[in-house]
Scaffold this motif. Sequence first.
Motif, short mmCIF file in Angstrom:
data_model
loop_
_atom_site.label_atom_id
_atom_site.label_comp_id
_atom_site.label_asym_id
_atom_site.label_seq_id
_atom_site.Cartn_x
_atom_site.Cartn_y
_atom_site.Cartn_z
N ILE A 2 -6.78 5.23 11.60
CA ILE A 2 -6.62 5.00 10.16
C ILE A 2 -7.63 5.85 9.41
CG2 ILE A 2 -8.14 2.98 10.22
CD1 ILE A 2 -6.32 1.72 8.06
N THR A 3 -7.18 6.50 8.35
CA THR A 3 -8.09 7.30 7.52
C THR A 3 -8.83 6.36 6.57
OG1 THR A 3 -6.43 7.65 5.80
CG2 THR A 3 -6.51 9.28 7.62
N ILE A 4 -9.94 6.83 6.04
CA ILE A 4 -10.70 6.00 5.11
C ILE A 4 -9.89 5.68 3.85
CG2 ILE A 4 -12.75 5.94 3.60
CD1 ILE A 4 -14.32 7.14 5.94
N PRO A 5 -9.14 6.64 3.26
CA PRO A 5 -8.34 6.26 2.10
C PRO A 5 -7.29 5.19 2.41
CG PRO A 5 -8.58 8.64 2.19
CD PRO A 5 -9.13 8.09 3.49
N THR A 6 -6.65 5.28 3.57
CA THR A 6 -5.66 4.26 3.95
C THR A 6 -6.36 2.94 4.21
OG1 THR A 6 -4.17 5.93 4.86
CG2 THR A 6 -3.84 3.66 5.59
N MET A 7 -7.50 3.00 4.88
CA MET A 7 -8.26 1.78 5.15
C MET A 7 -8.64 1.09 3.84
SD MET A 7 -11.82 1.24 7.28
CE MET A 7 -11.26 2.25 8.62
N ARG A 53 -8.15 -3.42 0.41
CA ARG A 53 -8.00 -3.93 -0.97
C ARG A 53 -6.75 -4.79 -1.10
NH1 ARG A 53 -10.06 1.34 -4.32
NH2 ARG A 53 -12.27 0.85 -4.13
N ALA A 54 -5.66 -4.38 -0.45
CA ALA A 54 -4.43 -5.18 -0.48
C ALA A 54 -4.64 -6.53 0.17
CB ALA A 54 -3.29 -4.43 0.21
N LEU A 55 -5.57 -6.60 1.11
CA LEU A 55 -5.88 -7.85 1.79
C LEU A 55 -6.99 -8.64 1.08
CD1 LEU A 55 -5.75 -6.63 5.50
CD2 LEU A 55 -4.06 -8.05 4.31
N GLY A 56 -7.46 -8.11 -0.06
CA GLY A 56 -8.47 -8.81 -0.84
C GLY A 56 -9.91 -8.53 -0.42
N ILE A 57 -10.12 -7.49 0.38
CA ILE A 57 -11.47 -7.11 0.79
C ILE A 57 -11.89 -5.99 -0.16
CG2 ILE A 57 -12.89 -6.20 2.66
CD1 ILE A 57 -10.67 -7.39 4.56
N LEU A 102 -25.25 3.47 8.60
CA LEU A 102 -25.67 4.74 9.19
C LEU A 102 -26.90 4.56 10.08
CD1 LEU A 102 -25.28 7.01 6.04
CD2 LEU A 102 -23.69 6.74 7.95
N GLY A 103 -27.34 3.33 10.26
CA GLY A 103 -28.52 3.08 11.07
C GLY A 103 -29.80 3.28 10.27
N MET A 104 -30.90 2.82 10.83
CA MET A 104 -32.21 2.96 10.20
C MET A 104 -32.20 2.44 8.76
SD MET A 104 -34.16 4.77 12.53
CE MET A 104 -35.41 5.52 11.55
N GLY A 105 -31.41 1.39 8.51
CA GLY A 105 -31.41 0.77 7.19
C GLY A 105 -30.64 1.52 6.13
N ARG A 106 -29.95 2.59 6.50
CA ARG A 106 -29.19 3.37 5.52
C ARG A 106 -27.73 2.94 5.57
NH1 ARG A 106 -29.95 9.40 6.53
NH2 ARG A 106 -29.13 8.69 8.50
N LYS A 107 -27.16 2.68 4.40
CA LYS A 107 -25.75 2.32 4.31
C LYS A 107 -25.11 3.09 3.18
CE LYS A 107 -26.32 -2.24 6.27
NZ LYS A 107 -26.01 -3.63 6.20
N VAL A 108 -23.80 3.35 3.34
CA VAL A 108 -23.04 4.06 2.33
C VAL A 108 -21.87 3.18 1.93
CG1 VAL A 108 -21.57 6.08 1.92
CG2 VAL A 108 -23.66 6.33 3.27
N ALA A 109 -21.67 3.00 0.62
CA ALA A 109 -20.53 2.22 0.13
C ALA A 109 -19.27 3.09 0.29
CB ALA A 109 -20.72 1.86 -1.33
N LEU A 110 -18.25 2.52 0.93
CA LEU A 110 -16.99 3.24 1.11
C LEU A 110 -16.06 3.04 -0.08
CD1 LEU A 110 -16.34 2.52 4.89
CD2 LEU A 110 -17.25 4.59 3.86
N TRP A 111 -16.09 1.86 -0.65
CA TRP A 111 -15.30 1.55 -1.85
C TRP A 111 -15.86 0.32 -2.49
CZ3 TRP A 111 -12.93 1.34 2.96
CH2 TRP A 111 -12.62 0.07 3.44
N ILE A 113 0.81 -1.23 0.00
CA ILE A 113 0.00 0.00 0.00
C ILE A 113 0.85 1.27 0.00
CG2 ILE A 113 -1.91 -1.19 1.12
CD1 ILE A 113 -1.21 0.47 3.66
N GLY A 114 2.16 1.12 0.00
CA GLY A 114 3.03 2.29 -0.10
C GLY A 114 3.31 3.02 1.19
N VAL A 115 3.34 2.28 2.32
CA VAL A 115 3.70 2.89 3.60
C VAL A 115 4.78 2.03 4.27
CG1 VAL A 115 1.41 3.90 3.93
CG2 VAL A 115 1.93 1.70 4.98
N LYS A 116 5.38 2.59 5.30
CA LYS A 116 6.42 1.87 6.02
C LYS A 116 5.82 0.88 7.01
CE LYS A 116 9.80 5.46 5.53
NZ LYS A 116 10.88 6.21 6.09
N LYS A 117 6.60 -0.10 7.39
CA LYS A 117 6.21 -1.10 8.37
C LYS A 117 5.75 -0.43 9.66
CE LYS A 117 8.35 -4.64 11.30
NZ LYS A 117 8.16 -4.01 12.58
#
Length: 107
Positions: free
Chosen positions: A77-82, A87-91, A98-107, A60-64
């Motif tokens: 952890i920021t959302i872009p780093t997450m 993604r590097a881990l295959g997720i 957001l509750g009440m049945g509302r969800k937002v796709a992060l990626w 992911i381009g960061v140090k150990k």
Amino acid sequence: MELTPLSEIVDKVWGKKGTPERDAMEVQLKEELNTYYVGEAIKKERLRQNLTQEELGEKIGVKKSQISKIESGRQAITIPTMSRVFRALGINSATLDLGMGRKVALW
């Protein structure tokens, strides 16, 4: 020997429930716990895949050291780093509930 209930000690150190000081402490504690749980999830999956912190960092381009801080909960952890980590881990997708049945796709 005289014992003091933990609730009294917490009230003395952080204030009584409902006070601004106590509310701020509880928010901070919740944020720190969430940071810890995300780090633990990343570590568990990294180990399951037999990756070192250095190998994940390279993907992911960061140090150990940054991977170490994230996994231990010492660094939020920021959302872009997450996104890059997961993604590097295959997720390949994640949603934020957001509750009440509302969800937002992060990626």
